[in-house]
Design a protein around this motif. Structure first.
Motif, PDB file in Angstrom:
ATOM      1  N   PHE A   1       6.783  -1.300  -8.031  1.00 31.72           N
ATOM      2  CA  PHE A   1       7.520  -0.554  -7.848  1.00 31.72           C
ATOM      3  C   PHE A   1       6.959   0.950  -7.667  1.00 31.72           C
ATOM      4  O   PHE A   1       7.356   1.894  -8.942  1.00 31.72           O
ATOM      5  CB  PHE A   1       9.160  -0.412  -8.682  1.00 31.72           C
ATOM      6  N   SER A   2       5.640   1.176  -7.951  1.00 31.76           N
ATOM      7  CA  SER A   2       5.044   2.244  -8.319  1.00 31.76           C
ATOM      8  C   SER A   2       5.010   2.137  -9.619  1.00 31.76           C
ATOM      9  O   SER A   2       5.732   1.176 -10.440  1.00 31.76           O
ATOM     10  CB  SER A   2       5.321   3.513  -7.740  1.00 31.76           C
TER      11      SER A   2
ATOM     12  N   ALA B   1       0.152  -5.408   6.390  1.00 28.75           N
ATOM     13  CA  ALA B   1       0.848  -4.750   5.986  1.00 28.75           C
ATOM     14  C   ALA B   1       1.424  -3.280   6.906  1.00 28.75           C
ATOM     15  O   ALA B   1       0.562  -2.574   7.029  1.00 28.75           O
ATOM     16  CB  ALA B   1      -0.745  -3.483   4.697  1.00 28.75           C
ATOM     17  N   GLU B   2       2.432  -3.789   6.730  1.00 23.23           N
ATOM     18  CA  GLU B   2       3.093  -2.844   7.576  1.00 23.23           C
ATOM     19  C   GLU B   2       4.148  -1.586   6.696  1.00 23.23           C
ATOM     20  O   GLU B   2       3.625  -1.618   5.334  1.00 23.23           O
ATOM     21  CB  GLU B   2       4.230  -3.463   8.428  1.00 23.23           C
ATOM     22  N   SER B   3       5.424  -1.604   6.865  1.00 21.14           N
ATOM     23  CA  SER B   3       5.483  -0.592   6.375  1.00 21.14           C
ATOM     24  C   SER B   3       6.742  -1.415   4.791  1.00 21.14           C
ATOM     25  O   SER B   3       6.990  -0.959   3.530  1.00 21.14           O
ATOM     26  CB  SER B   3       7.605  -0.037   6.317  1.00 21.14           C
TER      27      SER B   3
ATOM     28  N   TYR C   1      -3.743   0.467  -3.684  1.00 21.91           N
ATOM     29  CA  TYR C   1      -3.554  -0.806  -3.602  1.00 21.91           C
ATOM     30  C   TYR C   1      -3.172  -1.673  -4.327  1.00 21.91           C
ATOM     31  O   TYR C   1      -3.812  -2.601  -4.545  1.00 21.91           O
ATOM     32  CB  TYR C   1      -5.086  -1.303  -2.702  1.00 21.91           C
ATOM     33  N   ALA C   2      -1.807  -1.712  -4.421  1.00 22.42           N
ATOM     34  CA  ALA C   2      -0.858  -2.692  -5.199  1.00 22.42           C
ATOM     35  C   ALA C   2      -1.441  -4.081  -5.059  1.00 22.42           C
ATOM     36  O   ALA C   2      -1.542  -4.673  -5.558  1.00 22.42           O
ATOM     37  CB  ALA C   2       0.664  -1.954  -5.382  1.00 22.42           C
TER      38      ALA C   2
ATOM     39  N   LEU D   1       0.664  -0.963   0.506  1.00 23.58           N
ATOM     40  CA  LEU D   1      -0.070  -0.113   0.357  1.00 23.58           C
ATOM     41  C   LEU D   1       0.849   0.866  -0.137  1.00 23.58           C
ATOM     42  O   LEU D   1       1.897   0.963   0.934  1.00 23.58           O
ATOM     43  CB  LEU D   1      -0.876  -0.122   0.988  1.00 23.58           C
ATOM     44  N   TYR D   2       0.421   1.579  -1.074  1.00 22.45           N
ATOM     45  CA  TYR D   2       1.094   3.722  -1.215  1.00 22.45           C
ATOM     46  C   TYR D   2       0.521   4.293  -1.056  1.00 22.45           C
ATOM     47  O   TYR D   2      -1.572   4.534  -1.553  1.00 22.45           O
ATOM     48  CB  TYR D   2       2.046   3.617  -1.701  1.00 22.45           C
TER      49      TYR D   2
END
Length: 499
Positions: free
Chosen positions: A437-438, A480-482, A399-400, A374-375
């Motif tokens: 990788f976005s 889902a952490e860092s 939500y990758a 997630l980013y």
């Protein structure tokens, strides 16, 4: 009297919440949302990081949508795995600010490439991009080899065990690699597991996650008085102190060389390898060198982004290979074609380029287990998408993990199938469906570095050990952490490889 004061404060608090809530809701009310509660919103849906992915998946399914509206306290989030929406967001040249959660990284990373935006981000991105040219990446291969060799030796003690967690071995190897490539210095994390620097890197990852999970820690006025904040300050004193020391020493060395009347390529260190730090020390923006603080921010950013993320990718790749023997055998046969039965020959940049099937394995692993699941992006000015105003200040969650497991884009998505990424099967026509990788202007600048490191590390293990499933069967419990973390470890078994 006291009751009147308390009542007034409560009413005022609720009033402020309602004003903030309505300022967003009136624009995005047509976006589906789970049931809301006053003040807390949907906070009770997300109590631990290990529940986030499961809850999100169930909400998307229950509400039959690819975009959700979520309210937690005073914060409103639109969470999406819709392809068109992601294309709009990630390709935008104006929606480039990171979500509010990234502010928790500011004390450590300052305004480096990950956390900055606007003109500073643009100029630093332009300056740093050339440092990931393939000719420079080629110089890092010997670091991958030397640190990987240590990891292979450490793994020897696990031969014959029915089950062990591979993550601690890989994460220390990745830390050794990132320290040497970023700063040109060795922290010897694999041989000195009590390394204070390594401990503080690990502590910061934990602290950032704990702060993100607890709404009370979001407010600096409260957080500064907590025990967690004191732990963060202690860790940062070590991390910043170490980086500042390395920068100071390296700058002095470069200045001494510049004054020397007999300059050789070896004067500034090992000719065959230039650390990321060295390139930053020699870089300029409009003819002006970077300050030590700016250099530290970028080095620390490289350390943060290139450590646990890559380690996670390596671990999940090893896990998939262990549990899919037919895929492992094909990857091993490819390595035999490249190296023969010589287990000791170090791999070269060209060798890594020839590992076509292993790269497919890595890509399929990152589809199922994106290192960052997630980013987020922050809307800095009102923008309109699909007839809906996205108001200034709102966060858009990407939500990758969700879109990469969506059957609309990847048939039979739960199946581990590297053939998806065979040239004849994957044409890249939907670039915003595969985003480990976005994508777009803020894609990961170090993705080529990460892929090379993953291939080098995994191939090193495969050439020495045959991977087996853990006994009893191990099922990953993802959080889902860092990073995408397996809270119960990444467990496999190994035995000596046979040729």
């Amino acid at each position: 009297m006291l009751m009147e004061v308390v009542l007034t404060l409560v009413v005022g608090f609720v009033g402020v919440w309602f004003v903030v809530f309505w300022s967003y809701y009136r624009h995005i009310k047509r976006v589906p949302s789970p049931r809301l509660w006053p003040i807390i919103g949907n906070a009770m849906e997300f109590t631990t990081t290990s529940e986030v992915l499961t809850v999100l998946d169930s909400l998307y399914k229950k509400l039959n949508t690819k975009t959700l509206r979520i309210h937690i306290g005073f914060r409103t989030l639109v969470q999406t795995k819709d392809y068109k929406f992601l294309e709009f967001l990630l390709s935008s040249q104006s929606i480039i600010s990171k979500g509010i959660g990234y502010s928790f990284l500011h004390e450590w990373l300052g305004l480096g490439l990950l956390t900055s935006d606007g003109q500073k981000w643009r100029t630093h991105r332009k300056m740093i991009t050339p440092t990931f040219h393939f000719k420079i990446l080629e110089e890092f291969i010997d670091v991958f080899n030397s640190k990987g060799k240590i990891m292979i030796e450490k793994l020897q003690k696990e031969v014959g065990n029915k089950s062990f967690d591979v993550f601690p071995y890989v994460t220390l190897c990745a830390l050794d690699i990132i320290c040497e490539t970023a700063m040109g210095t060795c922290v010897n994390a694999q041989n000195e597991e009590s390394s204070l620097y390594a401990k503080c890197v690990k502590d910061m990852g934990r602290i950032i996650q704990q702060r993100g999970l607890n709404p009370i820690y979001h407010y600096k006025v409260i957080y500064q008085f907590t025990k967690l904040c004191q732990e963060e300050k202690a860790a940062l004193k070590v991390l910043h102190g170490y980086t500042n020391s390395v920068i100071s020493k390296r700058r002095a060395q470069l200045e001494a060389v510049a004054k020397s009347t007999q300059k050789t390529e070896d004067d500034i260190g090992q000719k065959k390898r230039t650390a990321f730090l060295d390139m930053l020390l020699q870089a300029t923006i409009n003819g002006v060198p970077l300050t030590d603080k700016e250099i530290r921010e970028e080095v620390d950013t490289f350390m943060f982004e290139g450590h646990d993320t890559t380690a996670a990718g390596i671990c999940y790749t090893l896990f998939n290979l262990a549990n899919h023997p037919e895929v492992q055998q094909r990857a091993f046969e490819e390595l035999k074609d490249i190296f023969g039965d010589d287990t000791e020959r170090e791999c070269s940049y060209q060798d890594l380029q020839e590992m076509k099937y292993l790269e497919m394995v890595v890509k399929e692993t990152l589809r199922l287990y994106p290192s960052v699941p997630l980013y987020a992006r922050m809307i800095k000015d009102d923008v309109t998408y699909n007839g809906m105003v996205l108001p200034k200040g709102m966060t858009i969650g990407i939500y990758a993990y969700g879109i990469q497991r969506d059957p609309d884009y990847f048939p039979n998505p739960e199946k581990f199938d590297p053939e998806r990424f065979a040239p004849e099967n994957y044409d890249g026509r939907q670039p915003y469906a595969y985003i480990p990788f976005s994508a777009g202007p803020r894609n990961c600048i170090g993705q080529k570095f990460a892929i090379l490191e993953m291939k080098a590390s995994v191939s090193k293990v495969l050439r020495h050990y045959k991977l087996k499933p853990a006994t009893p069967t191990h099922h990953l419990q993802l959080a889902a952490e860092s990073i995408l973390k397996a809270v119960n470890g990444v467990k496999i078994a190994i035995e000596k490889q046979t040729y």
